[in-house]
Design a protein around this motif. Structure first.
Motif, PDB file in Angstrom:
ATOM      1  N   LYS A 109       0.894  -1.311  -0.115  1.00  0.00           N
ATOM      2  CA  LYS A 109       0.076  -0.013   0.069  1.00  0.00           C
ATOM      3  C   LYS A 109       0.756   1.232  -0.015  1.00  0.00           C
ATOM      4  O   LYS A 109       0.218   2.336  -0.182  1.00  0.00           O
ATOM      5  CB  LYS A 109      -1.093   0.012   1.307  1.00  0.00           C
ATOM      6  CG  LYS A 109      -1.878  -1.134   1.359  1.00  0.00           C
ATOM      7  CD  LYS A 109      -2.659  -0.934   2.486  1.00  0.00           C
ATOM      8  CE  LYS A 109      -3.686  -2.144   2.681  1.00  0.00           C
ATOM      9  NZ  LYS A 109      -4.574  -2.130   4.163  1.00  0.00           N
ATOM     10  N   TYR A 110       2.131   1.219   0.286  1.00  0.00           N
ATOM     11  CA  TYR A 110       3.130   2.502   0.517  1.00  0.00           C
ATOM     12  C   TYR A 110       3.912   2.739  -0.713  1.00  0.00           C
ATOM     13  O   TYR A 110       4.540   1.666  -1.222  1.00  0.00           O
ATOM     14  CB  TYR A 110       3.651   2.268   1.780  1.00  0.00           C
ATOM     15  CG  TYR A 110       2.767   2.211   3.031  1.00  0.00           C
ATOM     16  CD1 TYR A 110       2.616   1.032   3.639  1.00  0.00           C
ATOM     17  CD2 TYR A 110       2.192   3.327   3.363  1.00  0.00           C
ATOM     18  CE1 TYR A 110       1.747   0.964   4.610  1.00  0.00           C
ATOM     19  CE2 TYR A 110       1.238   3.191   4.323  1.00  0.00           C
ATOM     20  CZ  TYR A 110       1.074   2.014   5.118  1.00  0.00           C
ATOM     21  OH  TYR A 110       0.080   1.839   6.140  1.00  0.00           O
ATOM     22  N   GLU A 111       3.836   3.850  -1.157  1.00  0.00           N
ATOM     23  CA  GLU A 111       4.878   4.068  -2.570  1.00  0.00           C
ATOM     24  C   GLU A 111       6.147   3.571  -2.425  1.00  0.00           C
ATOM     25  O   GLU A 111       6.854   3.417  -3.354  1.00  0.00           O
ATOM     26  CB  GLU A 111       4.375   5.362  -2.855  1.00  0.00           C
ATOM     27  CG  GLU A 111       4.954   6.639  -2.149  1.00  0.00           C
ATOM     28  CD  GLU A 111       4.432   8.076  -2.533  1.00  0.00           C
ATOM     29  OE1 GLU A 111       3.575   8.439  -2.514  1.00  0.00           O
ATOM     30  OE2 GLU A 111       5.670   8.624  -3.453  1.00  0.00           O
ATOM     31  N   SER A 112       6.649   3.733  -1.118  1.00  0.00           N
ATOM     32  CA  SER A 112       8.000   3.607  -0.913  1.00  0.00           C
ATOM     33  C   SER A 112       8.496   1.881  -1.191  1.00  0.00           C
ATOM     34  O   SER A 112       9.721   1.866  -1.597  1.00  0.00           O
ATOM     35  CB  SER A 112       8.691   3.761   0.645  1.00  0.00           C
ATOM     36  OG  SER A 112       7.831   3.098   1.602  1.00  0.00           O
ATOM     37  N   TYR A 113       7.459   1.087  -1.295  1.00  0.00           N
ATOM     38  CA  TYR A 113       7.740  -0.143  -1.569  1.00  0.00           C
ATOM     39  C   TYR A 113       8.057  -0.541  -3.016  1.00  0.00           C
ATOM     40  O   TYR A 113       8.695  -1.519  -3.471  1.00  0.00           O
ATOM     41  CB  TYR A 113       6.677  -1.164  -0.999  1.00  0.00           C
ATOM     42  CG  TYR A 113       6.423  -1.207  -0.043  1.00  0.00           C
ATOM     43  CD1 TYR A 113       5.310  -1.064   0.889  1.00  0.00           C
ATOM     44  CD2 TYR A 113       7.475  -1.877   0.895  1.00  0.00           C
ATOM     45  CE1 TYR A 113       5.032  -1.346   2.168  1.00  0.00           C
ATOM     46  CE2 TYR A 113       7.292  -2.158   2.444  1.00  0.00           C
ATOM     47  CZ  TYR A 113       6.105  -1.984   3.034  1.00  0.00           C
ATOM     48  OH  TYR A 113       5.992  -2.085   4.377  1.00  0.00           O
ATOM     49  N   TYR A 114       7.393   0.433  -3.889  1.00  0.00           N
ATOM     50  CA  TYR A 114       7.378   0.252  -5.263  1.00  0.00           C
ATOM     51  C   TYR A 114       8.815   0.524  -6.038  1.00  0.00           C
ATOM     52  O   TYR A 114       9.710   1.416  -5.778  1.00  0.00           O
ATOM     53  CB  TYR A 114       6.447   0.771  -6.073  1.00  0.00           C
ATOM     54  CG  TYR A 114       5.051   0.435  -5.793  1.00  0.00           C
ATOM     55  CD1 TYR A 114       4.513   0.468  -4.315  1.00  0.00           C
ATOM     56  CD2 TYR A 114       4.523  -0.654  -6.592  1.00  0.00           C
ATOM     57  CE1 TYR A 114       3.094  -0.092  -4.201  1.00  0.00           C
ATOM     58  CE2 TYR A 114       3.348  -1.124  -6.297  1.00  0.00           C
ATOM     59  CZ  TYR A 114       2.766  -0.981  -4.931  1.00  0.00           C
ATOM     60  OH  TYR A 114       1.441  -1.575  -4.666  1.00  0.00           O
ATOM     61  N   ASP A 115       9.396  -0.319  -7.094  1.00  0.00           N
ATOM     62  CA  ASP A 115      10.660  -0.079  -7.766  1.00  0.00           C
ATOM     63  C   ASP A 115      10.317   0.631  -9.060  1.00  0.00           C
ATOM     64  O   ASP A 115      11.323   1.336  -9.292  1.00  0.00           O
ATOM     65  CB  ASP A 115      10.872  -1.433  -8.129  1.00  0.00           C
ATOM     66  CG  ASP A 115      11.304  -2.412  -6.880  1.00  0.00           C
ATOM     67  OD1 ASP A 115      10.650  -3.751  -7.044  1.00  0.00           O
ATOM     68  OD2 ASP A 115      11.784  -2.097  -5.708  1.00  0.00           O
ATOM     69  N   PHE A 116       9.493   0.736  -9.528  1.00  0.00           N
ATOM     70  CA  PHE A 116       9.254   1.374 -10.897  1.00  0.00           C
ATOM     71  C   PHE A 116       8.091   2.171 -11.193  1.00  0.00           C
ATOM     72  O   PHE A 116       7.074   1.572 -10.487  1.00  0.00           O
ATOM     73  CB  PHE A 116       9.273   0.347 -12.008  1.00  0.00           C
ATOM     74  CG  PHE A 116      10.718  -0.358 -12.137  1.00  0.00           C
ATOM     75  CD1 PHE A 116      10.655  -1.832 -11.581  1.00  0.00           C
ATOM     76  CD2 PHE A 116      11.891  -0.069 -12.331  1.00  0.00           C
ATOM     77  CE1 PHE A 116      11.936  -2.644 -11.624  1.00  0.00           C
ATOM     78  CE2 PHE A 116      13.071  -0.736 -12.199  1.00  0.00           C
ATOM     79  CZ  PHE A 116      13.090  -2.087 -11.862  1.00  0.00           C
ATOM     80  N   TRP A 117       7.999   3.175 -11.698  1.00  0.00           N
ATOM     81  CA  TRP A 117       6.742   4.149 -11.907  1.00  0.00           C
ATOM     82  C   TRP A 117       6.407   4.527 -13.074  1.00  0.00           C
ATOM     83  O   TRP A 117       7.690   4.800 -14.091  1.00  0.00           O
ATOM     84  CB  TRP A 117       6.939   5.324 -10.834  1.00  0.00           C
ATOM     85  CG  TRP A 117       6.925   5.137  -9.400  1.00  0.00           C
ATOM     86  CD1 TRP A 117       8.051   4.471  -8.762  1.00  0.00           C
ATOM     87  CD2 TRP A 117       5.967   5.177  -8.656  1.00  0.00           C
ATOM     88  NE1 TRP A 117       7.606   4.546  -7.464  1.00  0.00           N
ATOM     89  CE2 TRP A 117       6.297   4.935  -7.341  1.00  0.00           C
ATOM     90  CE3 TRP A 117       4.520   5.747  -8.761  1.00  0.00           C
ATOM     91  CZ2 TRP A 117       5.417   4.912  -6.294  1.00  0.00           C
ATOM     92  CZ3 TRP A 117       3.808   5.759  -7.537  1.00  0.00           C
ATOM     93  CH2 TRP A 117       4.196   5.332  -6.423  1.00  0.00           C
ATOM     94  N   GLY A 118       5.604   4.832 -13.656  1.00  0.00           N
ATOM     95  CA  GLY A 118       4.937   5.289 -14.823  1.00  0.00           C
ATOM     96  C   GLY A 118       5.245   6.975 -14.830  1.00  0.00           C
ATOM     97  O   GLY A 118       5.255   7.358 -13.516  1.00  0.00           O
ATOM     98  N   ARG A 119       4.828   7.497 -15.723  1.00  0.00           N
ATOM     99  CA  ARG A 119       5.032   8.948 -15.930  1.00  0.00           C
ATOM    100  C   ARG A 119       3.670   9.534 -15.387  1.00  0.00           C
ATOM    101  O   ARG A 119       3.636  10.850 -15.164  1.00  0.00           O
ATOM    102  CB  ARG A 119       5.378   9.577 -17.076  1.00  0.00           C
ATOM    103  CG  ARG A 119       7.016   9.202 -17.404  1.00  0.00           C
ATOM    104  CD  ARG A 119       7.499   9.698 -18.928  1.00  0.00           C
ATOM    105  NE  ARG A 119       7.505  11.311 -18.556  1.00  0.00           N
ATOM    106  CZ  ARG A 119       8.058  12.020 -19.517  1.00  0.00           C
ATOM    107  NH1 ARG A 119       8.153  11.265 -20.694  1.00  0.00           N
ATOM    108  NH2 ARG A 119       8.116  13.221 -19.144  1.00  0.00           N
ATOM    109  N   GLY A 120       2.527   9.057 -15.613  1.00  0.00           N
ATOM    110  CA  GLY A 120       1.279   9.681 -15.000  1.00  0.00           C
ATOM    111  C   GLY A 120       0.342   9.818 -16.032  1.00  0.00           C
ATOM    112  O   GLY A 120       0.864  10.498 -17.285  1.00  0.00           O
ATOM    113  N   THR A 121      -0.900   9.725 -15.715  1.00  0.00           N
ATOM    114  CA  THR A 121      -1.868  10.234 -16.928  1.00  0.00           C
ATOM    115  C   THR A 121      -3.016  11.023 -16.115  1.00  0.00           C
ATOM    116  O   THR A 121      -3.214  10.810 -15.130  1.00  0.00           O
ATOM    117  CB  THR A 121      -2.536   9.297 -17.542  1.00  0.00           C
ATOM    118  OG1 THR A 121      -3.505   9.379 -18.560  1.00  0.00           O
ATOM    119  CG2 THR A 121      -3.155   8.186 -16.484  1.00  0.00           C
TER     120      THR A 121
END
Length: 127
Positions: A109-121
């Motif tokens: 649930k927490y963004e700090s866990y995630y490795d890769f991100w998209g640029r957003g829409t």
């Protein structure tokens, strides 16, 4: 690894949108997924999440209206958004986390866990 999010746009309150997030560069690996959003003047917040095994969780603000899903063959994660409200207006980001075998059922649930991100829409809901 690259994540390409799409599907945002302008919609009237009560309408629907489906966001897509195509993942490339992670072939053969398992991943958990999440959607986050950031409204103007606010911090980024979690929306919906999915484990490797398909378990899902959505935050209270969107529960019952938003649904996260995935198509592993297409390496795509979706966010189906129904009954949209003006307060859903935000930039929506998809994110993935590489997963080892022991964590395949876990939701992150927490963004700090995630490795890769998209640029957003951008999603804009008019009243």
């Amino acid at each position: 690894v690259q994540l390409q999010a799409s599907g945002g746009g302008l919609v009237q309150a009560g309408g629907s949108l489906r966001l897509s997030c195509v993942i490339s560069g992670l072939e053969g690996e398992s991943y958990a997924a999440g959607w986050f959003r950031q409204a103007p003047g606010r911090e980024r917040e979690g929306v919906s999440y999915m484990s490797v095994t398909g378990s899902t969780y959505s935050e209270d603000a969107v529960a019952g209206r938003f649904t996260i899903s995935r198509d592993n063959a297409k390496r795509t994660v979706y966010l189906e958004m129904n009954s949209l409200k003006p307060e859903d207006t935000a930039i929506y980001y998809c994110a993935i986390k590489r997963i080892a075998d022991g964590l395949i059922g876990r939701i992150f649930k927490y963004e700090s866990y995630y490795d890769f991100w998209g640029r957003g829409t951008q999603v804009t809901v008019s009243s």
